[in-house]
Each structure stands twice: as C-alpha cells, then as structure tokens.
Design a protein around this motif. Structure first.
Motif, PDB file in Angstrom:
ATOM      1  N   LEU A 158     -12.607  41.591 105.034  1.00 10.11           N
ATOM      2  CA  LEU A 158     -12.351  42.133 106.363  1.00 10.11           C
ATOM      3  C   LEU A 158     -11.183  41.385 107.009  1.00 10.11           C
ATOM      4  N   GLN A 159      -9.996  41.975 106.953  1.00 15.16           N
ATOM      5  CA  GLN A 159      -8.827  41.371 107.587  1.00 15.16           C
ATOM      6  C   GLN A 159      -8.517  42.135 108.857  1.00 15.16           C
ATOM      7  N   LEU A 160      -8.652  41.442 109.998  1.00 14.61           N
ATOM      8  CA  LEU A 160      -8.541  42.083 111.304  1.00 14.61           C
ATOM      9  C   LEU A 160      -8.193  41.044 112.354  1.00 14.61           C
ATOM     10  N   TYR A 161      -8.024  41.496 113.583  1.00 17.43           N
ATOM     11  CA  TYR A 161      -7.766  40.617 114.720  1.00 17.43           C
ATOM     12  C   TYR A 161      -9.023  40.515 115.594  1.00 17.43           C
ATOM     13  N   ILE A 181     -16.635  39.834 104.249  1.00 21.61           N
ATOM     14  CA  ILE A 181     -16.062  38.495 104.296  1.00 21.61           C
ATOM     15  C   ILE A 181     -14.831  38.544 105.197  1.00 21.61           C
ATOM     16  N   VAL A 182     -14.899  37.878 106.340  1.00 25.88           N
ATOM     17  CA  VAL A 182     -13.767  37.834 107.263  1.00 25.88           C
ATOM     18  C   VAL A 182     -12.651  37.006 106.638  1.00 25.88           C
ATOM     19  N   ASN A 183     -11.452  37.537 106.642  1.00 25.69           N
ATOM     20  CA  ASN A 183     -10.290  36.834 106.090  1.00 25.69           C
ATOM     21  C   ASN A 183      -9.614  35.977 107.159  1.00 25.69           C
ATOM     22  N   HIS A 184      -9.032  34.888 106.718  1.00 22.98           N
ATOM     23  CA  HIS A 184      -8.075  34.091 107.487  1.00 22.98           C
ATOM     24  C   HIS A 184      -8.578  33.683 108.866  1.00 22.98           C
ATOM     25  N   THR A 185      -9.849  33.226 108.873  1.00 27.29           N
ATOM     26  CA  THR A 185     -10.431  32.620 110.074  1.00 27.29           C
ATOM     27  C   THR A 185     -10.380  33.578 111.270  1.00 27.29           C
ATOM     28  N   GLY A 186     -10.342  34.870 110.989  1.00 26.35           N
ATOM     29  CA  GLY A 186     -10.335  35.864 112.059  1.00 26.35           C
ATOM     30  C   GLY A 186      -8.976  36.125 112.669  1.00 26.35           C
ATOM     31  N   MET A 187      -7.924  35.538 112.105  1.00 29.05           N
ATOM     32  CA  MET A 187      -6.539  35.811 112.508  1.00 29.05           C
ATOM     33  C   MET A 187      -6.351  35.769 114.031  1.00 29.05           C
ATOM     34  N   LYS A 216     -13.885  33.284 105.569  1.00 35.19           N
ATOM     35  CA  LYS A 216     -12.999  32.361 104.866  1.00 35.19           C
ATOM     36  C   LYS A 216     -12.146  31.617 105.886  1.00 35.19           C
ATOM     37  N   ILE A 217     -12.197  30.304 105.818  1.00 31.54           N
ATOM     38  CA  ILE A 217     -11.321  29.463 106.637  1.00 31.54           C
ATOM     39  C   ILE A 217     -10.038  29.327 105.844  1.00 31.54           C
ATOM     40  N   SER A 218      -9.069  30.128 106.220  1.00 30.35           N
ATOM     41  CA  SER A 218      -7.830  30.262 105.450  1.00 30.35           C
ATOM     42  C   SER A 218      -6.757  30.848 106.351  1.00 30.35           C
ATOM     43  N   GLY A 219      -5.529  30.829 105.870  1.00 31.98           N
ATOM     44  CA  GLY A 219      -4.442  31.507 106.556  1.00 31.98           C
ATOM     45  C   GLY A 219      -4.022  30.890 107.873  1.00 31.98           C
ATOM     46  N   LEU A 220      -4.541  29.721 108.205  1.00 29.76           N
ATOM     47  CA  LEU A 220      -4.208  29.119 109.498  1.00 29.76           C
ATOM     48  C   LEU A 220      -2.726  28.770 109.599  1.00 29.76           C
TER      49      LEU A 220
END
Length: 301
Positions: A158-161, A181-187, A216-220
C-alpha cells in the motif's frame, strides 16, 4: 548484523523497459538520472558490505505496464539462479482498475516466489507529489477487484499519502482476509505544517487499528536527502509506537535510497534508533516480521 530486506528493486535496462528510466528526470524523490543503470542481485550484495542480508523481497519497479508479468518471469529466473537466489519473494505489479486484472493476478500467482501485488496509489493536490492523478481507493470497480487478491493468496503493498489513509483503513476493514503492507513509513510528504504531521500520525493509527495491516519503515531518505540518525528518529519511533514492534519492519528501498546514503549506514541508523529495544523486538523489526508477512519460510503460499 543480519537483516531481511523487504523492499528492494532490481532492473535490467537492456532486457526490459522501465518508462520512468527511459527518460529520467528529477522530482522530490531525487534525481532519477542517477539511477539509469542496471541494478541486479550482485549489485545489492556489493552494496550490502558488512550487512548480512538473509533474504530479499523485490517490489515491482515500474516495469512496462503493457506486460507486468514479464517482470515477474524475469525475477523468478533470478531466484532460480541460486547465487544468491534473490529475490526470495516478489511483489508484482497489477492494475486493479483493468477489466483483465484477474488474468494478470492469476499469471503472477503461477510463479513460486510471488507473494503480493503493488499498485501505486499516491494522489495529491500538489502536482509535484501526485503520482497517478486518480483516486483508485474511491473507485468502486477497483475496490471490488481488490477482493480478488484473497482468491489468489496475495498481499497488497500500500503506497499512499496520509490524506488517503482513512480510505485505505476502510478498505482493510472490508477485506480482513488480505494482508496490507504500508510502504515507506506512510510517505509523510506534507512536512511544513502541524496539520500535515497530525494527518500522518493519526492516519498511521487508523491503519494500525486494522489487524491485517503492517508497515515498512523505509523510504525516509526520499523526503530527507541529508538525513541523520536524529532526523530519522522521530519518524521511526512514531511508526513503531503506532504499529508495535510486531507489525513494523525495516527496509532499504535500494537502490532509490542509495542516492542519499550507503546501505550499511542506513541499516546502522535503524539499529541505533532502536538500540534500547529488547532482543526479541529487534529480531522482529529486522528479520521475523518480514519473514512472516511475506511468507518467506518456503515456496508455498
């Protein structure tokens, strides 16, 4: 230091078409021109250095949308090569707004290492941040086809804002049999206001209230190009506070986050931030949660 990395991208520019890398540009994420080169398992192994990467989850890399299954076919061939046999799991691409979506899901599911699907959903009023220009989460046909994931035993990345998190939480409640699975710490992109921070914080908790959602804690680094351990710390800890150590997992987002730091520095930063956690919590965040959520114990789904 041992990790399971649940968010990696590989690409082979000579063999496959990636529209975003054909004519790369710059955006808030960084300069994609610096990514216009092959990135393969051997490159990740070299970047890993002293980090012992036990297993890898590949997330679709915006491959040619005309043939998303070709990316999965190629990734399965990499996995079958055995040296090092990455990826251990594949999150494939599918457009659930497409009338033929079920055919695509069935084709992906035929490959042993397929575990899930990602369709990027990011939509934003500011054109700088808008990815897709369409509110898929509010589209009746899209939401109906989302239910097909359970039929094929597939999770959804799940990649979203933050502004989309309430709609996503409603979707998760409608489909309790699908792992999200939320991607990139919720962007968390709207960082210039208190309201933006509250939208991210409260949105995380809406999603975390759904037991079938992990993160996922990522993309920060995409939002913090000169990151330090201290600049990452509040986002990491807030996310773990929302989801608990049992439903959060660290990930690299390589090679995208490679634009802003080394693989080893990123993982050591994560380790520093959670140094006060218990051994069991650290094992969950770095290894066990990714293994469980992406079913990395074997080939069977």
């Amino acid at each position: 230091m041992q990790v399971v990395d649940p968010h990696v991208h590989f690409w082979d520019l000579a063999a496959h078409h990636y529209p975003w890398l054909a004519n790369p540009g710059t955006s808030f994420v960084g300069d994609a021109r610096e990514l216009k080169h092959d990135y393969l398992p051997a490159d990740l192994r070299r970047d890993a250095g002293g980090i012992d990467v036990l297993k890898v989850v590949h997330v679709e890399a915006n491959h040619d949308p005309a043939d998303p299954v070709e990316e999965t076919r190629w990734l399965q061939s990499l996995a079958d090569a055995k040296e090092p046999g990455w990826p251990d799991a594949i999150v494939a691409a599918a457009d659930l707004s497409d009338a033929n979506a079920e055919r695509t899901l069935a084709a992906h599911a035929a490959f042993a290492r397929t575990r899930g699907i990602r369709q990027i959903l990011n939509v934003h009023d500011n054109p700088l941040y808008d990815y897709v220009g369409r509110h898929y989460l509010r589209d009746e046909a899209w939401r109906r086809r989302f239910g097909l994931l359970a039929r094929y035993g597939l999770s959804f990345d799940l990649q979203l804002y933050p502004s989309q998190m309430a709609d996503a939480a409603a979707l998760a409640r409608e489909h309790p049999d699908v792992q999200l699975i939320v991607n990139h710490t919720g962007m968390f992109v709207d960082r210039d206001s208190v309201a933006g921070y509250r939208a991210w914080r409260d949105g995380l908790r809406l999603l975390a209230a759904c037991p079938n959602v992990a993160i996922k804690i990522s993309g920060l680094a995409m939002f913090d190009h000169r990151w330090t351990v201290e600049s990452l710390r509040p986002y990491v800890l807030e996310t773990i506070d929302a989801f608990g150590a049992e439903r959060a997992m660290f990930a690299s987002n390589f090679p995208v986050d490679r634009l802003f730091g080394t693989y080893g520095d990123l993982w050591r930063a994560y380790a520093s931030i959670v140094a006060g956690a218990s051994d069991d919590e650290r094992a969950a965040l770095f290894v066990r949660n990714a293994e469980r959520v992406y079913r990395l114990g074997g080939e069977q789904r």
